[in-house]
Design a protein around this motif. Sequence first.
Motif, PDB file in Angstrom:
ATOM      1  N   LEU A 273       0.807  -1.211  -0.016  1.00 27.63           N
ATOM      2  CA  LEU A 273       0.045  -0.117   0.105  1.00 27.63           C
ATOM      3  C   LEU A 273       0.850   1.254   0.042  1.00 27.63           C
ATOM      4  CD1 LEU A 273      -2.520  -0.945   2.823  1.00 27.63           C
ATOM      5  CD2 LEU A 273      -3.101  -0.814   0.530  1.00 27.63           C
ATOM      6  N   LEU A 274       0.447   2.309  -0.525  1.00 33.72           N
ATOM      7  CA  LEU A 274       1.316   3.529  -0.503  1.00 33.72           C
ATOM      8  C   LEU A 274       0.180   4.705   0.003  1.00 33.72           C
ATOM      9  CD1 LEU A 274       3.787   5.150  -2.527  1.00 33.72           C
ATOM     10  CD2 LEU A 274       1.849   6.483  -2.108  1.00 33.72           C
ATOM     11  N   SER A 275       0.567   5.484   0.965  1.00 34.15           N
ATOM     12  CA  SER A 275      -0.427   6.365   1.468  1.00 34.15           C
ATOM     13  C   SER A 275       0.243   7.914   1.270  1.00 34.15           C
ATOM     14  CB  SER A 275      -0.818   6.264   2.993  1.00 34.15           C
ATOM     15  OG  SER A 275       0.524   6.227   3.809  1.00 34.15           O
ATOM     16  N   THR A 276      -0.483   8.848   1.144  1.00 37.12           N
ATOM     17  CA  THR A 276      -0.045  10.093   1.331  1.00 37.12           C
ATOM     18  C   THR A 276      -0.577  10.740   2.339  1.00 37.12           C
ATOM     19  OG1 THR A 276      -1.764  11.269  -0.144  1.00 37.12           O
ATOM     20  CG2 THR A 276       0.296  10.149  -1.087  1.00 37.12           C
ATOM     21  N   GLY A 277       0.085  11.761   3.096  1.00 40.23           N
ATOM     22  CA  GLY A 277      -0.535  12.522   4.243  1.00 40.23           C
ATOM     23  C   GLY A 277       0.732  13.502   4.796  1.00 40.23           C
ATOM     24  N   SER A 278       0.930  13.504   6.061  1.00 41.18           N
ATOM     25  CA  SER A 278       1.656  14.755   6.523  1.00 41.18           C
ATOM     26  C   SER A 278       2.198  13.794   7.883  1.00 41.18           C
ATOM     27  CB  SER A 278       0.760  15.754   7.207  1.00 41.18           C
ATOM     28  OG  SER A 278      -0.062  15.609   7.988  1.00 41.18           O
ATOM     29  N   SER A 279       3.360  14.658   8.315  1.00 43.40           N
ATOM     30  CA  SER A 279       4.156  14.044   8.989  1.00 43.40           C
ATOM     31  C   SER A 279       3.835  14.604  10.274  1.00 43.40           C
ATOM     32  CB  SER A 279       5.729  14.145   8.901  1.00 43.40           C
ATOM     33  OG  SER A 279       6.149  15.503   8.941  1.00 43.40           O
ATOM     34  N   ARG A 280       4.466  14.290  11.425  1.00 44.19           N
ATOM     35  CA  ARG A 280       4.088  15.147  12.918  1.00 44.19           C
ATOM     36  C   ARG A 280       4.539  16.610  12.790  1.00 44.19           C
ATOM     37  NH1 ARG A 280       7.435  11.804  17.237  1.00 44.19           N
ATOM     38  NH2 ARG A 280       6.573   9.911  16.089  1.00 44.19           N
ATOM     39  N   TRP A 281       5.524  16.847  11.953  1.00 45.54           N
ATOM     40  CA  TRP A 281       6.003  18.406  12.030  1.00 45.54           C
ATOM     41  C   TRP A 281       5.031  18.998  10.646  1.00 45.54           C
ATOM     42  CZ3 TRP A 281       9.387  14.323  12.137  1.00 45.54           C
ATOM     43  CH2 TRP A 281      10.147  14.282  13.588  1.00 45.54           C
ATOM     44  N   ASN A 282       4.162  18.116  10.190  1.00 44.54           N
ATOM     45  CA  ASN A 282       3.115  18.877   8.931  1.00 44.54           C
ATOM     46  C   ASN A 282       3.992  19.087   7.889  1.00 44.54           C
ATOM     47  OD1 ASN A 282       0.756  19.056  10.630  1.00 44.54           O
ATOM     48  ND2 ASN A 282       1.385  21.078  11.308  1.00 44.54           N
ATOM     49  N   HIS A 283       4.910  18.076   7.446  1.00 43.78           N
ATOM     50  CA  HIS A 283       5.500  18.253   6.246  1.00 43.78           C
ATOM     51  C   HIS A 283       4.733  16.947   5.328  1.00 43.78           C
ATOM     52  CE1 HIS A 283       9.701  19.657   7.821  1.00 43.78           C
ATOM     53  NE2 HIS A 283       8.836  20.568   7.552  1.00 43.78           N
ATOM     54  N   ARG A 284       4.275  17.312   4.047  1.00 40.13           N
ATOM     55  CA  ARG A 284       3.789  16.484   3.355  1.00 40.13           C
ATOM     56  C   ARG A 284       4.708  15.090   3.109  1.00 40.13           C
ATOM     57  NH1 ARG A 284       0.971  19.492  -1.760  1.00 40.13           N
ATOM     58  NH2 ARG A 284       2.983  19.847  -2.448  1.00 40.13           N
ATOM     59  N   GLN A 285       4.037  13.963   3.253  1.00 43.23           N
ATOM     60  CA  GLN A 285       4.929  12.809   3.399  1.00 43.23           C
ATOM     61  C   GLN A 285       4.022  11.623   2.550  1.00 43.23           C
ATOM     62  OE1 GLN A 285       4.771  10.780   7.169  1.00 43.23           O
ATOM     63  NE2 GLN A 285       6.931  11.232   7.606  1.00 43.23           N
ATOM     64  N   ILE A 286       4.925  10.668   2.079  1.00 41.88           N
ATOM     65  CA  ILE A 286       4.414   9.290   1.558  1.00 41.88           C
ATOM     66  C   ILE A 286       5.108   8.271   2.433  1.00 41.88           C
ATOM     67  CG2 ILE A 286       4.251  10.435  -0.878  1.00 41.88           C
ATOM     68  CD1 ILE A 286       6.691   8.781  -1.444  1.00 41.88           C
ATOM     69  N   ALA A 287       4.131   7.264   2.518  1.00 45.17           N
ATOM     70  CA  ALA A 287       4.512   6.059   3.382  1.00 45.17           C
ATOM     71  C   ALA A 287       4.196   4.965   2.509  1.00 45.17           C
ATOM     72  CB  ALA A 287       3.928   6.213   4.557  1.00 45.17           C
ATOM     73  N   LEU A 288       5.127   3.779   2.606  1.00 45.52           N
ATOM     74  CA  LEU A 288       4.896   2.498   1.775  1.00 45.52           C
ATOM     75  C   LEU A 288       4.602   1.689   2.943  1.00 45.52           C
ATOM     76  CD1 LEU A 288       4.871   1.880  -1.232  1.00 45.52           C
ATOM     77  CD2 LEU A 288       7.192   0.933  -0.732  1.00 45.52           C
ATOM     78  N   TRP A 289       3.835   0.516   2.780  1.00 43.25           N
ATOM     79  CA  TRP A 289       3.294  -0.210   3.851  1.00 43.25           C
ATOM     80  C   TRP A 289       3.083  -1.895   3.081  1.00 43.25           C
ATOM     81  CZ3 TRP A 289       2.004   1.883   8.438  1.00 43.25           C
ATOM     82  CH2 TRP A 289       1.666   3.148   8.511  1.00 43.25           C
ATOM     83  N   ASP A 290       3.755  -2.778   3.908  1.00 45.62           N
ATOM     84  CA  ASP A 290       3.263  -4.152   3.371  1.00 45.62           C
ATOM     85  C   ASP A 290       2.157  -4.501   3.960  1.00 45.62           C
ATOM     86  OD1 ASP A 290       3.143  -6.842   3.293  1.00 45.62           O
ATOM     87  OD2 ASP A 290       4.971  -7.240   4.414  1.00 45.62           O
ATOM     88  N   GLN A 291       1.037  -4.780   2.968  1.00 48.92           N
ATOM     89  CA  GLN A 291      -0.357  -5.124   3.208  1.00 48.92           C
ATOM     90  C   GLN A 291      -0.643  -6.258   4.040  1.00 48.92           C
ATOM     91  OE1 GLN A 291      -1.824  -5.636  -0.980  1.00 48.92           O
ATOM     92  NE2 GLN A 291      -2.378  -7.804  -0.259  1.00 48.92           N
ATOM     93  N   GLU A 292       0.435  -6.939   4.358  1.00 44.25           N
ATOM     94  CA  GLU A 292       0.075  -8.217   5.358  1.00 44.25           C
ATOM     95  C   GLU A 292       0.498  -7.796   6.636  1.00 44.25           C
ATOM     96  OE1 GLU A 292      -1.246 -10.787   4.239  1.00 44.25           O
ATOM     97  OE2 GLU A 292      -1.179 -10.251   2.382  1.00 44.25           O
ATOM     98  N   ASP A 293       1.009  -6.525   6.844  1.00 45.66           N
ATOM     99  CA  ASP A 293       1.708  -6.210   8.323  1.00 45.66           C
ATOM    100  C   ASP A 293       1.781  -4.715   8.321  1.00 45.66           C
ATOM    101  OD1 ASP A 293       2.786  -5.644  10.718  1.00 45.66           O
ATOM    102  OD2 ASP A 293       4.838  -6.620  10.136  1.00 45.66           O
ATOM    103  N   LEU A 294       0.735  -4.135   8.810  1.00 43.85           N
ATOM    104  CA  LEU A 294       0.579  -2.689   8.926  1.00 43.85           C
ATOM    105  C   LEU A 294       1.108  -2.137  10.149  1.00 43.85           C
ATOM    106  CD1 LEU A 294      -2.917  -2.114   7.128  1.00 43.85           C
ATOM    107  CD2 LEU A 294      -0.586  -1.961   6.268  1.00 43.85           C
ATOM    108  N   SER A 295       2.035  -2.756  10.788  1.00 47.01           N
ATOM    109  CA  SER A 295       2.416  -2.350  12.118  1.00 47.01           C
ATOM    110  C   SER A 295       3.561  -1.014  11.920  1.00 47.01           C
ATOM    111  CB  SER A 295       3.152  -3.370  12.846  1.00 47.01           C
ATOM    112  OG  SER A 295       4.230  -3.896  12.141  1.00 47.01           O
ATOM    113  N   VAL A 296       4.334  -1.259  11.002  1.00 44.39           N
ATOM    114  CA  VAL A 296       5.167  -0.270  10.993  1.00 44.39           C
ATOM    115  C   VAL A 296       5.425  -0.053   9.366  1.00 44.39           C
ATOM    116  CG1 VAL A 296       7.847   0.665  10.948  1.00 44.39           C
ATOM    117  CG2 VAL A 296       6.487  -0.923  12.920  1.00 44.39           C
TER     118      VAL A 296
END
Length: 533
Positions: free
Chosen positions: A247-270
Amino acid sequence: MLQPASHGGRMTWRPQYRNSKFRHVFGKPATKENCYDGVPITRSVQDNNFCAVNPLFVAVITECAGGGAFLVITIRHTGKVDPHHPRVCGHKGNVLDIKWNPFNDFCIASCSEDTTVKIWDIPKHGLLKDITVPRKELQGHSRRVALIEWHPTASNVLFSTAYDYKVMVWNLDTPEQVIKNPVKTISEHTDLVLSLSFNTEGSKLATSCKDKKIRIIDSRTGRLLQEANTKSHKASKVFFLGNLKMLLSTGSSRWNHRQIALWDQEDLSVPLVEEDLDGSSGVLFPFYDPDTHMLYLAGKGDGNIRYYEISSEKPYVQFLNEHRSTLPQKGMGIMPKRGLDVCSCEVFRFYRLVTIKSLIEPLSLIVPRRSESYQEDIYPMTAGDRPAMTAGEWLMGMEKGPVLMSLKPGSRLPDIYPEEDLDGSLDGTHYQTHAGLVELSPLESQDGKGPNSFNALSKEDRPQGTIWTTTSNGCEVMQVASTPKTENELRQVFFQQQNEIRRLMDLLTQRDVRIKQLELEINNVKNSMRSSL
């Protein structure tokens, strides 16, 4: 991706390049005359695309008083749009989202602040007058409906989500014009759902929510399969990356920077990867092409579009290039792959909504190639416009991948019927000629002995006042027994001859149609066997 490099104990940053056929992809905006000018684009603050495109039409949500409306413009009618252009205006509140049916280019769904979802049939000529009565109306949500999404492989299955925090599944294969009961209501969310995305087969649904969680849900049963809750990434949009199991998600970091994150769809813990992009505040709209594994990021209020290549191995996300424009985009639609110009090596096409100029600007992403021949390596078999199963089959538990098609120009047959009959009405048996998805005309059955074939016509069924003779090629042609005496008789004979010419052309192309259909069926069987191994 930027990688650190050490020089004499000092850390510097430099881009890391690797061999890629998409390294030199560039954006080519349409000229002014090929844009759609004078479009009153909606001023809604909803974080949606506000635009939907297919090979025949561009639909865009517009600003209007007294209810909600959207425009449907024929794809070739570029230039200045008439301020009084007919609209689809049956909603009582602002329209928030629109989506074309992936298996019917003349069907579009819309949702609105009036808590309803409506299904509309668009005339084959486009809009000649305002449309106010939908084919179907879906009533189930208690608050305004924010998002809708069609199932990617089953026909007439629609998902909707609203400010009541529910996701509803609708079966449109019912005779009722007003549907009040969805086949399934998913109530796993505690806040507003911000995005919906299906995996390739449509068996799983990924959602991002205002409660900062990403969820993977069984799309048929509504059962929660996975849930991610990370404090370092606040996701606004999420989607499946084709068959990469990620999975790929777009959003913001804790410092409100625009950010992308990549996830293993079988394990969304990290997340597998987290990368900050910039400090802008506009929502990032992600678009992914599973055929080329290219990711496009377009920011709301930005003029630029970044593109990346995704791989299943580290570093996963590789930055390729960026298209820059001085005109900011409010939203955008994307053309399905079957609508691209493969002769110019076009791999993606955006339709940017430029509010400050009331403009819809097409933007083509092109792979530069010297050869003018078809580039098979950048156009693999892709999902077509034919459903893999019916709504009933999917609800009964069947799962199938998309029906694939080829984009090769040789598999695209010429349109043997004109867009319009001479009397101004559309031919109801318009020949389907999408690239690679070759279907038999309703005029002729596969064995050539359908009710409308020449040989099946009895003498009683044949038009009166005509003589039938057999030519050397075995096809029967119509000859007029006597000269028409009135204008009406002349017109009738002319239309009859036009119909027979069309049928003859259909017979002549029948063999090639059947061969190409069988070739595509063989490829689909091979692909399904590979996926099952």
